[in-house]
Design an enzyme around this catalytic site. Structure first.
Site, PDB file in Angstrom:
ATOM      1  N   LYS A  23       0.832  -1.204   0.000  1.00  0.00           N
ATOM      2  CA  LYS A  23       0.000   0.000   0.000  1.00  0.00           C
ATOM      3  C   LYS A  23       0.875   1.266   0.000  1.00  0.00           C
ATOM      4  O   LYS A  23       2.083   1.195   0.251  1.00  0.00           O
ATOM      5  CB  LYS A  23      -0.925  -0.041   1.219  1.00  0.00           C
ATOM      6  CG  LYS A  23      -1.981  -1.167   1.170  1.00  0.00           C
ATOM      7  CD  LYS A  23      -2.900  -1.090   2.398  1.00  0.00           C
ATOM      8  CE  LYS A  23      -4.004  -2.125   2.374  1.00  0.00           C
ATOM      9  NZ  LYS A  23      -4.905  -2.010   3.548  1.00  0.00           N
ATOM     10  N   TYR A  63     -12.187  -2.610  -3.308  1.00  0.00           N
ATOM     11  CA  TYR A  63     -12.795  -2.779  -1.979  1.00  0.00           C
ATOM     12  C   TYR A  63     -14.318  -2.725  -2.076  1.00  0.00           C
ATOM     13  O   TYR A  63     -14.969  -2.031  -1.298  1.00  0.00           O
ATOM     14  CB  TYR A  63     -12.279  -1.693  -1.034  1.00  0.00           C
ATOM     15  CG  TYR A  63     -10.837  -1.875  -0.608  1.00  0.00           C
ATOM     16  CD1 TYR A  63     -10.440  -2.983   0.141  1.00  0.00           C
ATOM     17  CD2 TYR A  63      -9.861  -0.923  -0.925  1.00  0.00           C
ATOM     18  CE1 TYR A  63      -9.126  -3.148   0.562  1.00  0.00           C
ATOM     19  CE2 TYR A  63      -8.535  -1.079  -0.502  1.00  0.00           C
ATOM     20  CZ  TYR A  63      -8.176  -2.189   0.244  1.00  0.00           C
ATOM     21  OH  TYR A  63      -6.875  -2.345   0.664  1.00  0.00           O
ATOM     22  N   ARG A 102      -1.902 -14.695   3.663  1.00  0.00           N
ATOM     23  CA  ARG A 102      -2.698 -14.037   4.720  1.00  0.00           C
ATOM     24  C   ARG A 102      -2.080 -14.280   6.094  1.00  0.00           C
ATOM     25  O   ARG A 102      -2.042 -13.389   6.938  1.00  0.00           O
ATOM     26  CB  ARG A 102      -4.142 -14.569   4.705  1.00  0.00           C
ATOM     27  CG  ARG A 102      -4.978 -14.071   3.548  1.00  0.00           C
ATOM     28  CD  ARG A 102      -5.456 -12.658   3.707  1.00  0.00           C
ATOM     29  NE  ARG A 102      -6.473 -12.503   4.726  1.00  0.00           N
ATOM     30  CZ  ARG A 102      -7.247 -11.439   4.835  1.00  0.00           C
ATOM     31  NH1 ARG A 102      -7.136 -10.424   3.984  1.00  0.00           N
ATOM     32  NH2 ARG A 102      -8.133 -11.351   5.785  1.00  0.00           N
ATOM     33  N   ARG A 119       2.215  -7.053   9.171  1.00  0.00           N
ATOM     34  CA  ARG A 119       1.519  -5.875   9.706  1.00  0.00           C
ATOM     35  C   ARG A 119       2.014  -5.519  11.103  1.00  0.00           C
ATOM     36  O   ARG A 119       2.154  -4.344  11.443  1.00  0.00           O
ATOM     37  CB  ARG A 119       0.008  -6.116   9.685  1.00  0.00           C
ATOM     38  CG  ARG A 119      -0.574  -5.953   8.272  1.00  0.00           C
ATOM     39  CD  ARG A 119      -1.999  -6.411   8.185  1.00  0.00           C
ATOM     40  NE  ARG A 119      -2.627  -6.019   6.924  1.00  0.00           N
ATOM     41  CZ  ARG A 119      -3.797  -6.479   6.507  1.00  0.00           C
ATOM     42  NH1 ARG A 119      -4.489  -7.341   7.248  1.00  0.00           N
ATOM     43  NH2 ARG A 119      -4.305  -6.064   5.361  1.00  0.00           N
ATOM     44  N   ASN A 139      -2.055  -0.335   7.318  1.00  0.00           N
ATOM     45  CA  ASN A 139      -1.554  -1.671   7.650  1.00  0.00           C
ATOM     46  C   ASN A 139      -0.664  -2.264   6.568  1.00  0.00           C
ATOM     47  O   ASN A 139      -0.542  -3.463   6.438  1.00  0.00           O
ATOM     48  CB  ASN A 139      -2.716  -2.601   8.016  1.00  0.00           C
ATOM     49  CG  ASN A 139      -3.753  -2.674   6.917  1.00  0.00           C
ATOM     50  OD1 ASN A 139      -3.523  -2.193   5.810  1.00  0.00           O
ATOM     51  ND2 ASN A 139      -4.887  -3.287   7.209  1.00  0.00           N
ATOM     52  N   HIS A 142      -2.031  -5.338   1.457  1.00  0.00           N
ATOM     53  CA  HIS A 142      -3.303  -6.017   1.219  1.00  0.00           C
ATOM     54  C   HIS A 142      -2.981  -7.423   0.732  1.00  0.00           C
ATOM     55  O   HIS A 142      -2.009  -7.614   0.002  1.00  0.00           O
ATOM     56  CB  HIS A 142      -4.120  -5.299   0.136  1.00  0.00           C
ATOM     57  CG  HIS A 142      -5.224  -6.170  -0.410  1.00  0.00           C
ATOM     58  ND1 HIS A 142      -6.451  -6.261   0.200  1.00  0.00           N
ATOM     59  CD2 HIS A 142      -5.261  -7.016  -1.476  1.00  0.00           C
ATOM     60  CE1 HIS A 142      -7.199  -7.120  -0.481  1.00  0.00           C
ATOM     61  NE2 HIS A 142      -6.502  -7.594  -1.503  1.00  0.00           N
ATOM     62  N   GLU A 153      -9.706 -10.189  -7.802  1.00  0.00           N
ATOM     63  CA  GLU A 153      -8.723  -9.100  -7.659  1.00  0.00           C
ATOM     64  C   GLU A 153      -7.610  -9.191  -8.704  1.00  0.00           C
ATOM     65  O   GLU A 153      -7.174  -8.168  -9.244  1.00  0.00           O
ATOM     66  CB  GLU A 153      -8.131  -9.134  -6.241  1.00  0.00           C
ATOM     67  CG  GLU A 153      -9.170  -8.771  -5.170  1.00  0.00           C
ATOM     68  CD  GLU A 153      -8.697  -9.018  -3.749  1.00  0.00           C
ATOM     69  OE1 GLU A 153      -7.530  -9.422  -3.552  1.00  0.00           O
ATOM     70  OE2 GLU A 153      -9.509  -8.807  -2.817  1.00  0.00           O
TER      71      GLU A 153
HETATM   72  N1  UDP Z   1     -10.075  -0.976   7.527  1.00  0.00           N
HETATM   73  C1  UDP Z   1     -10.053   0.130   8.365  1.00  0.00           C
HETATM   74  N2  UDP Z   1     -10.812   0.096   9.505  1.00  0.00           N
HETATM   75  C2  UDP Z   1     -11.567  -0.975   9.848  1.00  0.00           C
HETATM   76  C3  UDP Z   1     -11.575  -2.098   9.006  1.00  0.00           C
HETATM   77  C4  UDP Z   1     -10.821  -2.067   7.840  1.00  0.00           C
HETATM   78  O1  UDP Z   1      -9.372   1.120   8.089  1.00  0.00           O
HETATM   79  O2  UDP Z   1     -12.237  -0.937  10.895  1.00  0.00           O
HETATM   80  C5  UDP Z   1      -9.276  -0.931   6.280  1.00  0.00           C
HETATM   81  C6  UDP Z   1      -7.902  -1.600   6.431  1.00  0.00           C
HETATM   82  O3  UDP Z   1      -6.959  -0.846   5.691  1.00  0.00           O
HETATM   83  C7  UDP Z   1      -8.144  -2.953   5.799  1.00  0.00           C
HETATM   84  C8  UDP Z   1      -9.130  -2.617   4.699  1.00  0.00           C
HETATM   85  O4  UDP Z   1      -9.975  -1.618   5.265  1.00  0.00           O
HETATM   86  O5  UDP Z   1      -6.919  -3.509   5.336  1.00  0.00           O
HETATM   87  C9  UDP Z   1      -9.992  -3.765   4.200  1.00  0.00           C
HETATM   88  O6  UDP Z   1     -10.686  -4.335   5.287  1.00  0.00           O
HETATM   89  P1  UDP Z   1     -10.731  -5.905   5.490  1.00  0.00           P
HETATM   90  O7  UDP Z   1     -11.746  -6.206   6.531  1.00  0.00           O
HETATM   91  O8  UDP Z   1     -10.914  -6.569   4.164  1.00  0.00           O
HETATM   92  O9  UDP Z   1      -9.293  -6.240   6.113  1.00  0.00           O
HETATM   93  P2  UDP Z   1      -8.047  -7.037   5.508  1.00  0.00           P
HETATM   94  O10 UDP Z   1      -8.593  -8.142   4.647  1.00  0.00           O
HETATM   95  O11 UDP Z   1      -7.221  -6.055   4.738  1.00  0.00           O
HETATM   96  O12 UDP Z   1      -7.324  -7.538   6.720  1.00  0.00           O
HETATM   97 MG    MG Z   2      -9.876  -7.956   3.003  1.00  0.00          MG
END
Ligand code: UDP
Ligand code: MG
Length: 175
Positions: A23, A63, A102, A119, A139, A142, A153
């Site tokens: 990112k 997203y 992941r 992360r 974080n 992605h 994606e």
């Molecule tokens: N995110 C955020 N606040 C939240 C949840 C998600 O800023 O409460 C952002 C964060 O950057 C995250 C992205 O939204 O990586 C996508 O959310 P997801 O639940 O898909 O998390 P990920 O799969 O990236 O762990």
């Molecule tokens: Mg996600």
């Protein structure tokens, strides 16, 4: 589209492809190489890679389910983050790549991610700080959450001719 991380199933392909995005915070902090190194160390094969500066409209496509899962405020902050500078997008290939990548990336909030994950090791950002600053939680990376998400994606970010087939030494020594 699955939204939560899905555990590997017997019917899943053994060798998988997954999308990883370094990112804007990772690119701006100049830690791209160290993060990439971790994936290479495990033996994941880079089959596609490019630097892109996406706009909020593209971010929304990527997203597409975040508003439904986390609400409009989170989506707004997230779109601001993802479009604030260039990202490095890549497709990694390897054994159970979706789940393994992941696992290496760790849970969403760096503050509470397990030590040893990308992360946690590269960020201290928290939901509280993100809310106070009205941005998405920074974080660093992605990673696709499921095989289905990965397929969507990869197709969104890469044309078929931008993905490459070749052999790495891991295919001789590990597989
Ligand atoms: N995110 C955020 N606040 C939240 C949840 C998600 O800023 O409460 C952002 C964060 O950057 C995250 C992205 O939204 O990586 C996508 O959310 P997801 O639940 O898909 O998390 P990920 O799969 O990236 O762990
Ligand atoms: Mg996600």
């Amino acid at each position: 589209m699955a939204t939560e991380q899905k555990k590997e199933e017997k019917s899943d392909p053994i060798i998988q492809r997954t999308l990883v995005i370094l990112k804007p915070d990772a690119v701006q902090r100049a830690i791209a190489g160290r993060i990439l190194q971790r994936f290479e160390d495990v033996g994941f094969k880079i089959v596609g890679m490019k630097m892109v500066w996406v706009d909020e409209a593209f971010g929304k496509k990527h997203y597409f389910d975040v508003e439904e899962r986390h609400g409009p405020k989170v989506l707004q902050g997230l779109l601001k983050n993802i479009s604030e500078g260039p990202v490095i997008a890549m497709v990694l290939e390897g054994v159970a790549a979706v789940e393994q990548v992941r696992k290496m990336v760790g849970s969403t909030e760096p503050k509470s991610a397990a030590p040893g994950t990308i992360r946690a090791d590269f960020s201290q950002h928290s939901y509280a700080l993100a809310d106070a600053k009205q941005v998405g939680v920074k974080n660093v990376v992605h990673a696709s959450a499921s095989l289905k998400d990965a397929a969507y994606e990869i197709n969104l970010w890469f044309r078929p001719d931008e993905l490459h087939t070749y052999k790495t030494v891991h295919e001789v020594h590990v597989f």
